[in-house]
Design an enzyme around this catalytic site. Structure first.
Site, PDB file in Angstrom:
ATOM      1  N   ASP A  67       0.815  -1.211   0.000  1.00 48.84           N
ATOM      2  CA  ASP A  67       0.000   0.000   0.000  1.00 48.84           C
ATOM      3  C   ASP A  67       0.853   1.267   0.000  1.00 48.84           C
ATOM      4  OD1 ASP A  67       0.666  -0.954   2.627  1.00 48.84           O
ATOM      5  OD2 ASP A  67      -0.700   0.509   3.510  1.00 48.84           O
ATOM      6  N   HIS A  68       2.176   1.099   0.037  1.00 49.34           N
ATOM      7  CA  HIS A  68       3.079   2.255  -0.011  1.00 49.34           C
ATOM      8  C   HIS A  68       3.936   2.279  -1.275  1.00 49.34           C
ATOM      9  CE1 HIS A  68       2.451   3.640   4.209  1.00 49.34           C
ATOM     10  NE2 HIS A  68       1.971   2.404   4.293  1.00 49.34           N
ATOM     11  N   HIS A 271      -3.485   7.443   7.305  1.00 49.02           N
ATOM     12  CA  HIS A 271      -3.311   5.987   7.235  1.00 49.02           C
ATOM     13  C   HIS A 271      -4.422   5.290   8.025  1.00 49.02           C
ATOM     14  CE1 HIS A 271      -1.283   2.014   7.467  1.00 49.02           C
ATOM     15  NE2 HIS A 271      -0.782   2.395   6.299  1.00 49.02           N
TER      16      HIS A 271
END
Length: 304
Positions: A67-68, A271
Site C-alpha cells: 500500500d506504499h 493511514h
C-alpha cells in the site's frame, strides 16, 4: 515566503475502500516536487491535484508494503509514455530494486529515461538528499519490516534587502547579492554600512516530518522537535490499542502524544483503518491531547 506545500494523494491503509486511496503524498518546494510513498492510483491522484509530472524527480518510499509502493510501476510506465528523459531517483529501504527491476524489464523494457535506486539504512538517521534549498533525512521507525519516515528541512535563505535603504545609499546592483548573503557595504567614500541597516533577516526555516507506519515510539520526538507540520499515522482509535500493538501501528491518541512531546506546530493524522466510516472519532481523540490536529483527506493541500 517561498512555496512549501503538502499535497495528500492518499491517506488510507492496506485494505482498499471507496473513501480513501492508498498512501501517497507530494511535497512542493519552490515548484520542485518530491513524492512520499506511492500507493495504488498515486498517478491518478497526481493528475487530479494538477501537479506537473515533469517536476517530479525524487520519490521516497518508507517501506516495502504494497500500500506504499504498488503505484510505482504504473507511474514509471506513464513517465516513459510521456517521453520523459530526466532520471527518476527512488529512495527506499534495501530490496526495492531487486523486486522492481524484473517487472520494469518485462513491462517497461524500452524506457525513455533511467531509474536510479538509492537504498538507505533504516536503523539510523541518515541524510539521503540535499540541494541548495532542502535536506531530506530519514526518521527510523518501528514496524513489522524495515521502515523509515522522512524529515524535510528547508535551508536558511538569503536575507531580505530594504529597498529604501539600498536606494538611499545608492548601492550598485552588483553589490546586492553580497548584501543578501550578509556582507556589509563599503561606500565609494570609504564609509562602512552594516548589513543590518540594509537588510531584514531571512525567513525562518520550515520543517515537515512524515512518520509512516510505526508502533508508538517516543524516541523519535527529539528529531521531530519544533517541526512546522507533522504527519503521523493514526490507523486505529484507542479502543483498538491491542490491535495497534499487534500490527505495529499507532492510535490517534498516540500520534497526538508524539506531536505534543515534539512541540510540533501542527499535526495531521492519516493511514486510517478501513473499519472507520469516518475519522471523527480519531480526530476527537487526537485533538483532546493536541488541539491543533487536522485529518488527512485526498485532495488536501496544506501550506507549510
Amino acid at each position: 515566503m517561498e512555496k512549501f506545500e503538502l499535497h495528500i494523494l492518499g491517506c488510507g491503509s492496506a485494505l482498499p475502500t471507496t473513501r480513501h486511496f492508498a498512501t501517497s503524498q507530494v511535497i512542493n518546494l519552490r515548484d520542485k516536487l518530491f513524492m512520499i510513498d506511492c500507493g495504488e492510483a498515486a498517478q491518478l491522484q497526481f493528475r487530479k491535484a494538477q501537479l506537473k509530472f515533469s517536476r517530479l524527480n525524487h520519490i521516497f518510499i518508507s517501506h516495502l508494503h504494497g500500500d506504499h509502493c504498488f503505484g510505482l510501476l504504473g507511474l514509471i510506465s506513464t513517465f516513459s509514455l510521456l517521453g520523459r528523459t530526466a532520471e527518476l531517483h527512488i529512495h527506499s529501504p534495501k530490496g526495492l530494486e531487486a523486486i522492481l527491476s524484473p517487472m520494469l524489464k518485462f513491462f517497461c523494457y524500452n524506457l525513455s529515461y533511467k531509474v536510479v535506486f538509492h537504498e538507505f539504512n533504516t536503523k539510523k538517521t541518515t541524510l539521503i538528499y540535499e540541494d541548495r534549498s532542502l535536506t531530506v533525512s530519514t526518521i527510523p521507525l518501528q514496524h513489522r519490516i524495515p521502515c523509515c519516515g522522512f524529515l524535510f528541512s528547508e535551508k536558511l535563505g538569503l536575507r531580505h534587502i530594504l529597498r529604501d535603504m539600498i536606494d538611499f545609499y545608492e548601492v550598485p546592483i552588483y553589490e546586492i547579492n553580497k548584501i543578501k548573503n550578509g556582507f556589509d557595504y563599503l561606500t565609494p567614500d570609504g564609509v562602512l554600512i552594516p548589513n543590518s541597516r540594509l537588510t531584514m533577516p531571512a525567513d525562518p526555516i520550515r520543517k515537515y516530518a512524515y512518520c509512516s507506519d510505526t508502533i508508538f515510539n517516543p524516541e523519535i520526538t527529539e528529531q521531530l522537535s519544533e517541526v512546522n507540520l507533522l504527519f503521523h499515522e493514526a490507523t486505529f482509535a484507542q479502543s483498538e490499542l491491542a490491535r495497534a500493538r499487534e500490527t505495529f501501528h499507532s492510535t490517534a491518541e498516540q500520534a497526538a502524544s508524539i506531536a505534543k512531546e515534539a512541540n510540533a506546530k501542527q499535526l495531521i493524522i492519516g493511514h486510517f483503518s478501513a473499519r472507520y466510516e469516518n475519522e471523527e472519532q480519531l480526530l476527537s481523540e487526537a485533538s483532546t491531547i493536541f488541539p491543533n490536529t487536522i485529518v488527512a483527506k485526498e485532495g488536501l493541500c496544506i501550506k507549510i
